[in-house]
Design a protein around this motif. Structure first.
Motif, short mmCIF file in Angstrom:
data_model
loop_
_atom_site.label_atom_id
_atom_site.label_comp_id
_atom_site.label_asym_id
_atom_site.label_seq_id
_atom_site.Cartn_x
_atom_site.Cartn_y
_atom_site.Cartn_z
N ASP A 4 -5.13 -21.12 58.61
CA ASP A 4 -6.18 -21.27 59.62
C ASP A 4 -6.44 -19.95 60.34
OD1 ASP A 4 -6.38 -23.94 59.00
OD2 ASP A 4 -5.19 -24.63 60.71
N LEU A 5 -5.36 -19.24 60.69
CA LEU A 5 -5.51 -17.95 61.36
C LEU A 5 -6.19 -16.92 60.46
CD1 LEU A 5 -2.10 -17.70 63.22
CD2 LEU A 5 -4.37 -17.85 64.26
N ALA A 6 -5.84 -16.90 59.20
CA ALA A 6 -6.46 -15.96 58.26
C ALA A 6 -7.94 -16.26 58.10
CB ALA A 6 -5.75 -16.02 56.91
N TYR A 7 -8.29 -17.53 58.01
CA TYR A 7 -9.70 -17.92 57.89
C TYR A 7 -10.48 -17.49 59.13
CZ TYR A 7 -13.85 -20.76 57.27
OH TYR A 7 -15.15 -21.18 57.15
N GLY A 8 -9.91 -17.77 60.30
CA GLY A 8 -10.57 -17.40 61.55
C GLY A 8 -10.73 -15.89 61.69
N ALA A 9 -9.68 -15.15 61.34
CA ALA A 9 -9.74 -13.69 61.42
C ALA A 9 -10.81 -13.15 60.47
CB ALA A 9 -8.38 -13.09 61.09
N GLY A 10 -10.90 -13.74 59.29
CA GLY A 10 -11.93 -13.31 58.34
C GLY A 10 -13.33 -13.61 58.84
#
Length: 58
Positions: free
Chosen positions: A27-33
């Motif tokens: 979830d964090l990686a998706y949001g950061a992207g």
């Protein structure tokens, strides 16, 4: 997101903490992207959700 909720009902975080951590990292990686893409495009328009499928009753 709905599937995440169903997954959490099937496997509680206490029984599989590594799965919970892996989901949160995803979830964090998706949001950061998403934010990185908005910064590169210099527009927050890509962060605004698009709601589809709603129909008005006559």
């Amino acid at each position: 997101m709905v599937w995440d909720l169903l997954d959490h009902r099937q496997i509680p975080a206490a029984q599989a903490p590594e799965a919970f951590v892996a989901r949160r990292l995803d979830d964090l990686a998706y949001g950061a992207g998403s934010w990185w893409g908005a910064v590169r495009a210099r527009s927050i328009r890509v962060l605004v959700p698009r709601i589809t499928g709603l129909r008005h009753r006559s």
